[in-house]
Design a protein around this motif. Structure first.
Motif, PDB file in Angstrom:
ATOM      1  N   ALA A   9       3.182 -10.933   4.128  1.00  0.00           N
ATOM      2  CA  ALA A   9       3.574  -9.779   3.314  1.00  0.00           C
ATOM      3  C   ALA A   9       2.466  -9.397   2.350  1.00  0.00           C
ATOM      4  O   ALA A   9       2.276  -8.209   2.036  1.00  0.00           O
ATOM      5  CB  ALA A   9       4.849 -10.105   2.537  1.00  0.00           C
ATOM      6  N   GLY A  10       1.714 -10.380   1.871  1.00  0.00           N
ATOM      7  CA  GLY A  10       0.576 -10.086   1.020  1.00  0.00           C
ATOM      8  C   GLY A  10      -0.521  -9.357   1.772  1.00  0.00           C
ATOM      9  O   GLY A  10      -1.244  -8.534   1.190  1.00  0.00           O
ATOM     10  N   GLY A  11      -0.663  -9.658   3.057  1.00  0.00           N
ATOM     11  CA  GLY A  11      -1.604  -8.910   3.886  1.00  0.00           C
ATOM     12  C   GLY A  11      -1.168  -7.468   4.050  1.00  0.00           C
ATOM     13  O   GLY A  11      -2.005  -6.551   4.098  1.00  0.00           O
ATOM     14  N   ASN A  12       0.133  -7.267   4.156  1.00  0.00           N
ATOM     15  CA  ASN A  12       0.676  -5.906   4.169  1.00  0.00           C
ATOM     16  C   ASN A  12       0.274  -5.175   2.888  1.00  0.00           C
ATOM     17  O   ASN A  12      -0.213  -4.029   2.931  1.00  0.00           O
ATOM     18  CB  ASN A  12       2.196  -5.977   4.282  1.00  0.00           C
ATOM     19  CG  ASN A  12       2.914  -4.669   4.012  1.00  0.00           C
ATOM     20  OD1 ASN A  12       3.031  -4.243   2.869  1.00  0.00           O
ATOM     21  ND2 ASN A  12       3.424  -4.035   5.050  1.00  0.00           N
ATOM     22  N   LEU A  13       0.443  -5.810   1.737  1.00  0.00           N
ATOM     23  CA  LEU A  13       0.119  -5.169   0.467  1.00  0.00           C
ATOM     24  C   LEU A  13      -1.377  -4.886   0.356  1.00  0.00           C
ATOM     25  O   LEU A  13      -1.789  -3.847  -0.171  1.00  0.00           O
ATOM     26  CB  LEU A  13       0.582  -6.046  -0.688  1.00  0.00           C
ATOM     27  CG  LEU A  13       2.091  -6.319  -0.755  1.00  0.00           C
ATOM     28  CD1 LEU A  13       2.414  -7.235  -1.932  1.00  0.00           C
ATOM     29  CD2 LEU A  13       2.876  -5.018  -0.847  1.00  0.00           C
ATOM     30  N   ALA A  14      -2.204  -5.811   0.856  1.00  0.00           N
ATOM     31  CA  ALA A  14      -3.647  -5.593   0.811  1.00  0.00           C
ATOM     32  C   ALA A  14      -4.042  -4.398   1.677  1.00  0.00           C
ATOM     33  O   ALA A  14      -4.905  -3.594   1.297  1.00  0.00           O
ATOM     34  CB  ALA A  14      -4.380  -6.847   1.266  1.00  0.00           C
ATOM     35  N   ALA A  15      -3.418  -4.257   2.845  1.00  0.00           N
ATOM     36  CA  ALA A  15      -3.696  -3.109   3.710  1.00  0.00           C
ATOM     37  C   ALA A  15      -3.264  -1.811   3.034  1.00  0.00           C
ATOM     38  O   ALA A  15      -3.961  -0.787   3.116  1.00  0.00           O
ATOM     39  CB  ALA A  15      -2.979  -3.274   5.051  1.00  0.00           C
ATOM     40  N   VAL A  16      -2.117  -1.847   2.365  1.00  0.00           N
ATOM     41  CA  VAL A  16      -1.637  -0.673   1.646  1.00  0.00           C
ATOM     42  C   VAL A  16      -2.608  -0.300   0.530  1.00  0.00           C
ATOM     43  O   VAL A  16      -2.946   0.876   0.328  1.00  0.00           O
ATOM     44  CB  VAL A  16      -0.227  -0.923   1.085  1.00  0.00           C
ATOM     45  CG1 VAL A  16       0.170   0.176   0.103  1.00  0.00           C
ATOM     46  CG2 VAL A  16       0.799  -1.002   2.219  1.00  0.00           C
ATOM     47  N   VAL A  17      -3.080  -1.291  -0.219  1.00  0.00           N
ATOM     48  CA  VAL A  17      -4.028  -1.027  -1.298  1.00  0.00           C
ATOM     49  C   VAL A  17      -5.273  -0.332  -0.751  1.00  0.00           C
ATOM     50  O   VAL A  17      -5.738   0.674  -1.305  1.00  0.00           O
ATOM     51  CB  VAL A  17      -4.415  -2.334  -2.018  1.00  0.00           C
ATOM     52  CG1 VAL A  17      -5.621  -2.106  -2.936  1.00  0.00           C
ATOM     53  CG2 VAL A  17      -3.240  -2.861  -2.829  1.00  0.00           C
ATOM     54  N   ALA A  18      -5.826  -0.854   0.344  1.00  0.00           N
ATOM     55  CA  ALA A  18      -7.028  -0.260   0.918  1.00  0.00           C
ATOM     56  C   ALA A  18      -6.786   1.188   1.315  1.00  0.00           C
ATOM     57  O   ALA A  18      -7.622   2.069   1.053  1.00  0.00           O
ATOM     58  CB  ALA A  18      -7.478  -1.085   2.125  1.00  0.00           C
ATOM     59  N   GLN A  19      -5.643   1.471   1.945  1.00  0.00           N
ATOM     60  CA  GLN A  19      -5.337   2.841   2.350  1.00  0.00           C
ATOM     61  C   GLN A  19      -5.142   3.753   1.141  1.00  0.00           C
ATOM     62  O   GLN A  19      -5.673   4.878   1.099  1.00  0.00           O
ATOM     63  CB  GLN A  19      -4.072   2.864   3.214  1.00  0.00           C
ATOM     64  CG  GLN A  19      -4.253   2.275   4.598  1.00  0.00           C
ATOM     65  CD  GLN A  19      -3.012   2.457   5.452  1.00  0.00           C
ATOM     66  OE1 GLN A  19      -2.067   3.164   5.076  1.00  0.00           O
ATOM     67  NE2 GLN A  19      -2.994   1.819   6.617  1.00  0.00           N
ATOM     68  N   GLN A  20      -4.377   3.293   0.174  1.00  0.00           N
ATOM     69  CA  GLN A  20      -4.052   4.153  -0.958  1.00  0.00           C
ATOM     70  C   GLN A  20      -5.239   4.372  -1.890  1.00  0.00           C
ATOM     71  O   GLN A  20      -5.308   5.399  -2.577  1.00  0.00           O
ATOM     72  CB  GLN A  20      -2.863   3.579  -1.724  1.00  0.00           C
ATOM     73  CG  GLN A  20      -1.571   3.569  -0.925  1.00  0.00           C
ATOM     74  CD  GLN A  20      -1.184   4.952  -0.422  1.00  0.00           C
ATOM     75  OE1 GLN A  20      -1.223   5.939  -1.166  1.00  0.00           O
ATOM     76  NE2 GLN A  20      -0.823   5.037   0.856  1.00  0.00           N
TER      77      GLN A  20
END
Length: 374
Positions: free
Chosen positions: A219-230
């Motif tokens: 789930a933290g990898g999900n958040l890291a991917a979201v951060v990069a996109q946003q």
């Protein structure tokens, strides 16, 4: 009669071994593991390789991959633990902390470990800064795994200590808000706010603002991917690197690995659904890229990515698909599939063999990418 440390260690090894080969003693092991302390399984993995292989059982081969035998042995031990009741979030959180204690290893001694607060989307969040004795100017902002429901700074403390030490970088672990108390996209917005705060304050930590990476597992990898996109979409400072460790990326679609590894490999199909329903009680938000970054329409312009997937992970296929999609969008991607490992392997780092190799590869990449003035 005197008893040496070696005798005690040997006795513990034999006890664990006998419990594993004698099903009638399973109840004793369950009772012992219910009150585990750090390093409880260390004696087991000090046994000779041949003994560990025998205890692990016949090799497990699925989809052309062979499960790492030391990890297979751990799964056998885990199977003797009481299951966390999925109806009780508090008990599920405590259960994960117990499992992490089993395999945490001896905590690394660093130059400094500091408790602090960082900016979240709505107020302050707890965080922990790890500073190794020798550090470059790099900083990794890290988000722990746990399905957005369980996990905390303590469950990933041993991993963050080891990563900071081995990579020679500072690690800032962020205690973002969890579901069901804070459903999606709260964790995502917390992660974005915390990352941008870390860039703004990098110099205060002795780091370089241009050498701040973002990362997380599951789930933290999900958040890291979201951060990069946003960061791209909101015109925020870009991470120097996005580190996505067996990430959860799509809460809508379903891929073959979900069926291949639905049971028996740490993360189960029932777990995935339980986490999803707690994080996104409103199904309408699941297709939003803030929740499912794999469903984003445009992946161009994203920072370099280091993505790992695991051969025995139900989330394997979506991680593989995201790595391919990023490459197709022109993103610099290093994708490593650890074919013999399962979901959650970063917390199993003290195990010998493939889990340690995966940790070393990650530390080396962070050291190479985030090298800069100390």
């Amino acid at each position: 009669m005197s008893v040496s440390v070696a005798d005690v260690t040997s006795g513990r090894q034999l006890l664990l071994a006998s419990l594993l080969v004698n099903p009638r003693l399973d109840s004793l092991l369950r009772g012992a593991l219910a009150a585990v302390q750090t390093n409880a399984l260390t004696p087991l993995y000090a046994l000779p390789v041949a003994v560990r292989r025998r205890l692990a059982g016949a090799p497990i081969q699925i989809d052309g991959n062979t499960l790492d035998p030391d990890l297979q042995l751990l799964l056998r031990v885990e199977g003797l633990l009481p299951n966390a009741p999925k109806s009780d979030v508090a008990k599920a959180r405590a259960h994960l902390r117990t499992l992490c204690k089993l395999v945490s290893g001896q905590p690394r001694e660093l130059q400094r470990v500091t408790e602090l607060t960082v900016r979240g989307a709505d107020g302050q969040l707890g965080a922990r800064l790890y500073v190794p004795r020798t550090a470059s100017g790099g900083l990794l902002v890290f988000f722990h795994g746990g399905g957005w429901v369980v996990g905390d700074l303590d469950t990933h403390d041993s991993f963050c200590r080891a990563l900071a030490d081995d990579a020679g970088i500072r690690v800032l672990s962020v205690d973002y808000r969890l579901a069901p108390e804070a459903p999606a996209p709260t964790a995502a917005e917390d992660a974005i706010a915390a990352f941008t705060w870390a860039v703004d304050h990098a110099v205060d930590f002795g780091a370089e603002p241009g050498l701040v990476a973002v990362g997380g597992d599951s789930a933290g990898g999900n958040l890291a991917a979201v951060v990069a996109q946003q960061c791209v979409r909101r015109d925020l400072p870009l991470p120097a690197l996005q580190v996505l460790l067996y990430p959860a990326l799509d809460l809508v679609g379903r891929r073959p690995s979900r069926d291949l590894f639905a049971e028996g490999f740490i993360l189960t199909e029932a777990d995935i659904l339980w986490y999803r329903d707690h994080y996104t009680p409103d199904p309408a938000v699941r297709s939003d890229p803030l929740v499912s970054p794999l469903l984003a329409d445009d992946l161009t312009g994203l920072p370099p990515a280091y993505i790992t997937t695991a051969g025995f992970d139900p989330l394997r296929d979506e991680g593989n698909e995201y790595a391919a999609a990023l490459k197709a969008a022109g993103v610099d991607v290093t994708h490593v599939c650890h074919t013999s490992l399962t979901h959650g392997h970063v917390n199993l780092r003290p195990l010998p063999g493939a889990t340690q190799d995966a940790h070393t590869a990650l530390a080396n990449r962070l050291r190479q990418t985030l090298t800069g003035p100390a």
